[in-house]
Each structure stands twice: as structure tokens, then as C-alpha cells.
Design a protein around this motif. Structure first.
Motif, PDB file in Angstrom:
ATOM      1  N   ASN A  51       0.787  -1.018  -0.358  1.00 19.87           N
ATOM      2  CA  ASN A  51       0.253   0.374  -0.387  1.00 19.87           C
ATOM      3  C   ASN A  51       0.839   1.253  -0.215  1.00 19.87           C
ATOM      4  O   ASN A  51       2.293   1.604  -0.074  1.00 19.87           O
ATOM      5  N   PHE A  55       1.778   5.699   1.123  1.00 19.90           N
ATOM      6  CA  PHE A  55       2.134   5.466   2.302  1.00 19.90           C
ATOM      7  C   PHE A  55       0.659   6.574   2.529  1.00 19.90           C
ATOM      8  O   PHE A  55       0.889   7.415   3.892  1.00 19.90           O
ATOM      9  N   PRO A  74       2.434  -1.577   4.593  1.00 19.02           N
ATOM     10  CA  PRO A  74       1.726  -0.626   4.611  1.00 19.02           C
ATOM     11  C   PRO A  74       2.980   0.345   3.888  1.00 19.02           C
ATOM     12  O   PRO A  74       4.533  -0.611   4.113  1.00 19.02           O
ATOM     13  N   ALA A 116       7.080   4.304   6.005  1.00 19.73           N
ATOM     14  CA  ALA A 116       7.124   6.056   6.597  1.00 19.73           C
ATOM     15  C   ALA A 116       5.587   6.585   7.025  1.00 19.73           C
ATOM     16  O   ALA A 116       5.899   6.606   7.539  1.00 19.73           O
ATOM     17  N   THR A 128      -0.682  -1.102  -4.664  1.00 22.61           N
ATOM     18  CA  THR A 128      -0.929   0.763  -4.895  1.00 22.61           C
ATOM     19  C   THR A 128       0.010   1.750  -4.430  1.00 22.61           C
ATOM     20  O   THR A 128       0.596   1.444  -3.383  1.00 22.61           O
ATOM     21  N   GLY A 129       0.452   2.731  -5.453  1.00 18.14           N
ATOM     22  CA  GLY A 129       1.337   3.692  -5.521  1.00 18.14           C
ATOM     23  C   GLY A 129       2.209   4.477  -6.366  1.00 18.14           C
ATOM     24  O   GLY A 129       1.081   4.471  -7.355  1.00 18.14           O
ATOM     25  N   SER A 130       3.100   4.078  -6.520  1.00 16.36           N
ATOM     26  CA  SER A 130       3.191   5.199  -7.818  1.00 16.36           C
ATOM     27  C   SER A 130       2.802   4.210  -9.032  1.00 16.36           C
ATOM     28  O   SER A 130       4.009   2.784  -8.897  1.00 16.36           O
ATOM     29  N   THR A 185       7.501   2.440  -9.347  1.00 14.15           N
ATOM     30  CA  THR A 185       7.020   1.096  -8.991  1.00 14.15           C
ATOM     31  C   THR A 185       6.443  -0.181  -9.122  1.00 14.15           C
ATOM     32  O   THR A 185       7.389  -0.844  -9.158  1.00 14.15           O
ATOM     33  N   LEU A 215       7.339  -3.437 -10.245  1.00  9.30           N
ATOM     34  CA  LEU A 215       7.240  -4.931  -9.347  1.00  9.30           C
ATOM     35  C   LEU A 215       6.093  -6.024 -10.357  1.00  9.30           C
ATOM     36  O   LEU A 215       6.029  -7.189  -9.853  1.00  9.30           O
ATOM     37  N   ASP A 254      -0.470   6.125 -10.191  1.00  8.14           N
ATOM     38  CA  ASP A 254      -1.134   7.795 -10.144  1.00  8.14           C
ATOM     39  C   ASP A 254      -2.177   7.990 -11.130  1.00  8.14           C
ATOM     40  O   ASP A 254      -2.128   7.363 -12.389  1.00  8.14           O
ATOM     41  N   SER A 255      -2.516   9.158 -11.305  1.00  9.27           N
ATOM     42  CA  SER A 255      -3.693   9.382 -12.134  1.00  9.27           C
ATOM     43  C   SER A 255      -3.696  11.052 -11.926  1.00  9.27           C
ATOM     44  O   SER A 255      -3.588  11.845 -10.573  1.00  9.27           O
ATOM     45  N   CYS A 268      -5.192   9.830  -4.647  1.00  8.80           N
ATOM     46  CA  CYS A 268      -5.163   8.967  -5.134  1.00  8.80           C
ATOM     47  C   CYS A 268      -6.165  10.100  -6.870  1.00  8.80           C
ATOM     48  O   CYS A 268      -5.985   9.834  -7.883  1.00  8.80           O
ATOM     49  N   GLN A 296       8.076  13.309   0.040  1.00 10.75           N
ATOM     50  CA  GLN A 296       6.948  14.407  -1.268  1.00 10.75           C
ATOM     51  C   GLN A 296       6.962  15.757  -0.821  1.00 10.75           C
ATOM     52  O   GLN A 296       6.716  16.232  -2.110  1.00 10.75           O
ATOM     53  N   PHE A 302       1.831  15.012  -6.205  1.00  5.38           N
ATOM     54  CA  PHE A 302       0.343  14.922  -4.640  1.00  5.38           C
ATOM     55  C   PHE A 302       0.521  15.681  -3.882  1.00  5.38           C
ATOM     56  O   PHE A 302       0.814  15.547  -3.041  1.00  5.38           O
ATOM     57  N   LEU A 354      -8.073   7.434 -12.307  1.00 11.68           N
ATOM     58  CA  LEU A 354      -8.873   6.777 -11.647  1.00 11.68           C
ATOM     59  C   LEU A 354     -10.121   7.388 -12.214  1.00 11.68           C
ATOM     60  O   LEU A 354     -11.059   6.426 -12.087  1.00 11.68           O
ATOM     61  N   HIS A 356     -13.092   0.567  -8.283  1.00 10.86           N
ATOM     62  CA  HIS A 356     -11.340   1.474  -8.030  1.00 10.86           C
ATOM     63  C   HIS A 356     -10.834   0.924  -9.026  1.00 10.86           C
ATOM     64  O   HIS A 356     -10.968   0.169  -8.392  1.00 10.86           O
TER      65      HIS A 356
HETATM   66  P1  NAP Z   1       5.307   4.517  -4.289  1.00  7.64           P
HETATM   67  O1  NAP Z   1       6.835   5.124  -3.281  1.00  7.64           O
HETATM   68  O2  NAP Z   1       4.999   3.573  -5.155  1.00  7.64           O
HETATM   69  O3  NAP Z   1       5.265   3.598  -2.243  1.00  7.64           O
HETATM   70  C1  NAP Z   1       3.540   2.466  -2.424  1.00  7.64           C
HETATM   71  C2  NAP Z   1       4.818   0.983  -1.679  1.00  7.64           C
HETATM   72  O4  NAP Z   1       5.040   0.249  -2.226  1.00  7.64           O
HETATM   73  C3  NAP Z   1       4.832   1.711  -0.302  1.00  7.64           C
HETATM   74  O5  NAP Z   1       4.406   1.114   0.180  1.00  7.64           O
HETATM   75  C4  NAP Z   1       6.518   0.962  -0.503  1.00  7.64           C
HETATM   76  O6  NAP Z   1       7.149   0.588   0.159  1.00  7.64           O
HETATM   77  C5  NAP Z   1       6.434  -0.252  -1.537  1.00  7.64           C
HETATM   78  N1  NAP Z   1       7.760  -0.313  -2.629  1.00  7.64           N
HETATM   79  C6  NAP Z   1       8.519   0.890  -3.103  1.00  7.64           C
HETATM   80  N2  NAP Z   1       9.145  -0.290  -3.264  1.00  7.64           N
HETATM   81  C7  NAP Z   1       9.510  -1.121  -3.556  1.00  7.64           C
HETATM   82  C8  NAP Z   1      10.170  -2.927  -4.283  1.00  7.64           C
HETATM   83  N3  NAP Z   1      11.205  -2.841  -4.929  1.00  7.64           N
HETATM   84  N4  NAP Z   1       9.883  -4.172  -3.702  1.00  7.64           N
HETATM   85  C9  NAP Z   1       7.961  -3.620  -2.573  1.00  7.64           C
HETATM   86  N5  NAP Z   1       7.858  -2.582  -2.341  1.00  7.64           N
HETATM   87  C10 NAP Z   1       7.713  -1.605  -2.771  1.00  7.64           C
HETATM   88  O7  NAP Z   1       4.298   5.003  -4.307  1.00  7.64           O
HETATM   89  P2  NAP Z   1       4.078   6.160  -2.217  1.00  7.64           P
HETATM   90  O8  NAP Z   1       5.137   7.085  -2.514  1.00  7.64           O
HETATM   91  O9  NAP Z   1       4.066   5.348  -1.062  1.00  7.64           O
HETATM   92  O10 NAP Z   1       2.679   6.071  -3.146  1.00  7.64           O
HETATM   93  C11 NAP Z   1       2.558   7.758  -3.873  1.00  7.64           C
HETATM   94  C12 NAP Z   1       1.746   7.466  -5.305  1.00  7.64           C
HETATM   95  O11 NAP Z   1       0.505   6.719  -5.221  1.00  7.64           O
HETATM   96  C13 NAP Z   1       1.370   8.696  -5.445  1.00  7.64           C
HETATM   97  O12 NAP Z   1       1.585   8.711  -6.736  1.00  7.64           O
HETATM   98  C14 NAP Z   1      -0.166   8.056  -5.906  1.00  7.64           C
HETATM   99  O13 NAP Z   1      -0.904   8.747  -7.015  1.00  7.64           O
HETATM  100  C15 NAP Z   1      -0.244   6.552  -5.583  1.00  7.64           C
HETATM  101  N6  NAP Z   1      -1.355   5.706  -4.752  1.00  7.64           N
HETATM  102  C16 NAP Z   1      -2.421   5.104  -5.910  1.00  7.64           C
HETATM  103  C17 NAP Z   1      -3.371   4.519  -5.026  1.00  7.64           C
HETATM  104  C18 NAP Z   1      -4.613   4.434  -6.411  1.00  7.64           C
HETATM  105  O14 NAP Z   1      -5.857   3.535  -5.349  1.00  7.64           O
HETATM  106  N7  NAP Z   1      -4.482   4.784  -7.389  1.00  7.64           N
HETATM  107  C19 NAP Z   1      -3.720   5.208  -3.982  1.00  7.64           C
HETATM  108  C20 NAP Z   1      -2.915   5.590  -3.187  1.00  7.64           C
HETATM  109  C21 NAP Z   1      -1.630   6.891  -3.623  1.00  7.64           C
HETATM  110  P3  NAP Z   1       7.993   1.315   1.540  1.00  7.64           P
HETATM  111  O15 NAP Z   1       6.873   2.670   1.977  1.00  7.64           O
HETATM  112  O16 NAP Z   1       8.533   0.427   2.387  1.00  7.64           O
HETATM  113  O17 NAP Z   1       9.246   2.209   0.435  1.00  7.64           O
END
Ligand code: NAP
Length: 519
Positions: free
Chosen positions: A158, A160, A185, A188, A234-236, A239, A243, A261-262, A298, A345, A401, A428, A477
């Protein structure tokens, strides 16, 4: 200092080696430490997979009961979780409620879905997909498509920004499908997730092995996933893309879904009356999306499309509304917007604002550093609400963001609106403010392929519609293209990710007995 531990193979494990420090983003004070080094991920997977049998043995009614019990535990400890969300996430009280109550509400909503499924299916555990299909001249030989729960685990990774809702919106769906979860999670802001899992474990409501937690890195967990396992990320976008390419995923057919992202948009239709009800709703929604969770949602709007004759009035009204926002330590009375959640961020949001502002007019805010109310000078991750007028080469591909939108003129036609939506390369959600049914029909046809969710807001629902930034458990979603191509939630639809569709051919009478179709 809180030491976060992983809950793996039925016990809490503190992790070893170098610890990651978690801070309060309002003042950068250290509050917790985490590491998953030394966790035996192979054992965690085996433990989770073994737990699947007990979850699958539960009826939908029993799984619904599990979700209700979990919601009850979180609700009973809501105040503590809200406090932690404020300290570790930079949330205002309202932001914290949005996350924690969102988690409780989604668990409860899926309990209702489970009860409805139980009423329809009784003790049956598989879902029927369509009716019998006659396969030969003799009507005894038929086919039936079914969905059954897969036998692996679900790894949930997930972002942050929603440590409570993000965790439990995924867990609710997987549990109702009968699949055990290993959740991770973002490190951070992991305190809320860690504490909520601790509370659930202490309550005794979880079947052994159903829910495991990793605080820190996933180590070599993902490369061990097999053909019945799932990764819901869920994340960037970056990433998510990395993955998807995990060694072994393609070869083993590991099921992956990505929410990324969106560049969500709000579009003002040509028939909207300046200052009218629909206009006010649009303004309120844009302000809320920019300031709630400090724009770190997001689903938050990033681009606002306006017909030329309304652009000036909207900018004026938006700047006026945002000028009252008080940025600072969210535990301070009167503060209405907290910091962004991490130093990374803050750096990205400021760089992003500078990039979007290049060659455009900054109507409010900007990338310059700012101190927060009641925060030590130079400390905390504060950003001002920022309104940029005009587009440049980055407007349709850079997601800031944080609390920033770009105001963009368009020609007022449905085709022009759909073109603007499509420039975001898949989002999204987007919202459309209009009453003209012809315009709405054309905009749905033109923009829907680029969107996971559309909200059409006309005068009859202006005062009752939920804001488009709010994800509802009953609605899908996810979104196409750069949004990751995933689909979560959507009521029963969400379960399909965890189920296998199988075409079963055989004797109509035998299959009728097995599937309970009464034939
Ligand atoms: P992120 O840097 O991509 O991290 C997301 C998750 O991935 C974190 O739990 C992170 O863990 C983990 N992660 C990173 N590298 C990894 C790897 N090599 N192997 C396994 N896990 C890994 O994103 P973020 O900064 O947390 O979130 C911001 C982004 O998420 C924004 O761009 C936003 O648009 C997007 N987002 C999308 C949604 C949606 O529902 N579409 C919702 C919320 C956010 P660590 O923290 O331990 O590095």
C-alpha cells in the motif's frame, strides 16, 4: 520511540539490522523505527497458504461475520487510531477520520455484501457466471462457468497516504473471497496499520494465519510468489511497473493488480450557471480535493477544465476559497491543512509545482518553502495550496501529489472535454458538471474508455452527491493506462481478482445438483 514489528508466522518479529526512522511530518520529530530484516518470508508464505484452507471453509455468512468483528475492534479503538494518524501522517482530525472511518466503513460494507451473497448462495462457496449453455443436440450435455477461490495468498502493498483505509479496503475483499493476506504498508506511515493489526490480533477475531503484516521491506517475498498467489499494489506508477516485472511473475502467472498515479479532472459543462448550485458543488469539490489529506489522495483532482467564458470567474472563486486555508501542525486549533507526509513527498511536490508553473501564471501559492503554523521554523513538510493557470508540456503527465491544481481552458464541447481527459493517459476518476443530456451522453462515450469512474453532477443531485474524491466500496476503484489498469472494490466485482473462472461441462442433472441451480 515505538518499535514497529512484523506479524509473521503467528508471532511478532522486531526485525534486525538498520532501522528506518518514522517521523511526525508536522515537526520532523522521530516517533518510530522499523525493519523487516531477518523475517523468514518463505515461512510467512507457507503459513499464509496453509491458512487459506480454513478461510475457504467459511461460508460467505461466516466471512461477513469476520469482517463485522474486525470493524467492531477498529471502531472500539478509533480514538487511538485517529491520534496515531495525526502524529504519523500529518493528518488533520478530519483527514484522520477519512482514513480510519473509511477502513471501518469498507469492512462493514463488505460484511453487508457477504450477507447478501449468503442469502443468495446459502452454504455454497463458488459463484456462478451465467447460466447453463447447451453444448450438444441432447440437452443433457451442458456447460456452466463458475468462479472458485484460488488457493494462494494475497500480498497487499500500500501507499503512504491511507494506512488504514488502504489496508482494509483490500483485506475486506480478499477475506470475503476467502484468501489470506500478507499486508505491507508504506514504511514512512506504517504506525496506524501496525497498531490496527496489533489490536485485531489481541482481540482474537482473526483466524490463525489469515492476516500477516510486514513493517519494512518485502525482501525476497515477491520473487517467491506462485501461480495461485496475488499481488495487489497501490503506489506510484514507477514502482508498480517495476513490481510487475518481478522475476518469476510472468513465468508463474502471478496475478497482479496495480492502482497507480492519476491525473484526475473536473470538467465544467458549458451550461453551468456561474454562482449556481452546480457551480458551487464543483468549487466545493475542487477545494476539498486540494486540501483534504493535503491533496495526497489518488483520486484528487489535478486538472480543471473550464469553458473560456467561465475560466476567470472560477479562478477568482477558487483562489478566494483557498485563501482561507490555514497550513500548519494539524493538532493545532484553527489549522485546516497539515503537511505532506514525508520529506520525499515535500521535495517531489515542490519540484512538481515548479515544473507545472513553468511558462504559466501562478494564481495562488507556488513552490517556495513555507513554515507551518505552530511548527518549528524550517521544520515540517509544508506546501501552500497552489493554483496554476494554463498548461505546459508537463500538465498532462506529471502528477503533483499535493495541494495543487492546473486550470485549463477548453472549447466547451463534449469532444473537447473527452480529449482533455484522454491526454491524462488513463485516470481513476473524473467529474463532469452539467445538465445538458446530449453533452453528457457524448462525454460519457468519449471519456469513459480513459476512466475507472465518472461522476456526472447535475442540478438535481448537486446537494446530495458524494464528492468524486471519495472511493465507495460499492463502486469500482481503479483506472486504465497510467492509473495502473487495476480494478478494486465495486461490491462483489472486487472478489473476482481472487477467484478462478472455470468452464465446467457435464451432465445437466449432475451439475445442477453440484451447483445448486435446481435443474
Ligand atoms: P511508492 O513509492 O510507489 O510506494 C508504494 C508502496 O510500494 C510502499 O509500500 C513502498 O514501500 C512499496 N515499495 C516501493 N518499492 C518497492 C519494492 N521494490 N518492492 C516492494 N515494495 C516496494 O508510492 P508512495 O510514495 O507510497 O505513494 C504515492 C503514489 O501512490 C502517488 O503517485 C499516488 O498517485 C499513488 N497512489 C495511488 C492510489 C490508487 O489507489 N490508485 C492510492 C494512493 C496513492 P516503502 O514505503 O517501504 O518503500
Amino acid at each position: 520511540m515505538i518499535r514497529l514489528e512484523s506479524y509473521v508466522s503467528g508471532r511478532w518479529q522486531p526485525g534486525a539490522g538498520r532501522l528506518t526512522t518514522l517521523v511526525n511530518p508536522a515537526n520532523e520529530a522521530a516517533i518510530a523505527e522499523a525493519s523487516s530484516e531477518g523475517v523468514d518470508f518463505g515461512a510467512a508464505l507457507a503459513y499464509g497458504r496453509a491458512a487459506g484452507a480454513a478461510l475457504r471453509a467459511l461460508t460467505f455468512a461466516e466471512r461477513a461475520g469476520l469482517l463485522k468483528a474486525m470493524a467492531k475492534v477498529l471502531h472500539a479503538n478509533r480514538e487511538e487510531l485517529l491520534d496515531l494518524a495525526q502524529t504519523n501522517g500529518g493528518n488533520t482530525r478530519g483527514d484522520a477520520k477519512f482514513d480510519v472511518d473509511g477502513a471501518i466503513g469498507t469492512l462493514s460494507a463488505y460484511a453487508v455484501t457477504g450477507d447478501a451473497m449468503a442469502a443468495r448462495l446459502g452454504d455454497r462457496k463458488f459463484l456462478l457466471d451465467g447460466d447453463f449453455i447447451q453444448l450438444a443436440r441432447n440437452p443433457r450435455f451442458v456447460g456452466q462457468h463458475i468462479r472458485s477461490t484460488r488457493h494462494g495468498v494475497a500480498v497487499h502493498i500500500n501507499a503512504f497516504n491511507f494506512p488504514a483505509w488502504g489496508t482494509y479496503e483490500k483485506v475486506a475483499v480478499a477475506f470475503l473471497a476467502g484468501v489470506p493476506v500478507i499486508t505491507k504498508p508504506a514504511t514512512a506511515t506504517a504506525v496506524v496499520t501496525w497498531r490496527s493489526v496489533q489490536l485485531l490480533v489481541q482481540s482474537g477475531c482473526l483466524p490463525a494465519g489469515a492476516l500477516q503484516l510486514i513493517c519494512g521491506s518485502t525482501g525476497e517475498l515477491l520473487s517467491r510468489l506462485g501461480p495461485q498467489d496475488h499481488l495487489a499494489f497501490t503506489g506510484s506508477n514507477a514502482t508498480g511497473a517495476a513490481l510487475r516485472n518481478t522475476a518469476g511473475f510472468a513465468e508463474n502467472g502471478v496475478r497482479v493488480t496495480v492502482e497507480a498515479d492519476s491525473l484526475n479532472a473536473a470538467v465544467c459543462g458549458p451550461d453551468v450557471e456561474v454562482g449556481g448550485d452546480v457551480w458551487s458543488t464543483m468549487l466545493r469539490n475542487v477545494v476539498q480535493d486540494m486540501t483534504q489529506k493535503t491533496g495526497q489522495k489518488c483520486t484528487a483532482v489535478r486538472r480543471v477544465f473550464l469553458p473560456a467564458d467561465k475560466a476567470e470567474a472560477f479562478e477568482e472563486a477558487l483562489v478566494d476559497a483557498l485563501s482561507g486555508v490555514v497550513v500548519g501542525d494539524p493538532t493545532t486549533d484553527g489549522v485546516t491543512m497539515g503537511p505532506v507526509s514525508t520529506a520525499a513527498q515535500l521535495r517531489d511536490a515542490r519540484a512538481g509545482i515548479a515544473a507545472l508553473a513553468e511558462g504559466n501564471r501562478v494564481a495562488l501559492g507556488g513552490a517556495a518553502p513555507v513554515d507551518g503554523v505552530n511548527a518549528p521554523a524550517g521544520k515540517g513538510y509544508y506546501v501552500r495550496p497552489t493554483v496554476i493557470s494554463g498548461a505546459n508540456a508537463r500538465t498532462h503527465d506529471l502528477e503533483v501529489f499535493g495541494p495543487c491544481v492546473s486550470l485549463l481552458a477548453y472549447d466547451g464541447t463534449a469532444a473537447g472535454a473527452a480529449k482533455g481527459i484522454g491526454q491524462g493517459q488513463g485516470s481513476l476518476v473524473s467529474s463532469f458538471y452539467a445538465d445538458d443530456r446530449g453533452w453528457i451522453g457524448d462525454v460519457v462515450a468519449g471519456a469513459a474508455p480513459w476512466l475507472g469512474r465518472m461522476q456526472i453532477c447535475g442540478s438535481k443531485i448537486a446537494d446530495m452527491a458524494t464528492p468524486p474524491g471519495m472511493v465507495l466500496p460499492s463502486m469500482l476503484h481503479g483506472g486504465p493506462g497510467r492509473a495502473g489498469g487495476g480494478e478494486e472494490l465495486g461490491g462483489e466485482r472486487g472478489l473476482l481478482f481472487y477467484m478462478q473462472r472455470t468452464a465446467v461441462a457435464g451432465d445437466r442433472v449432475v451439475l445442477g445438483k453440484v451447483f445448486g441451480t435446481g435443474e
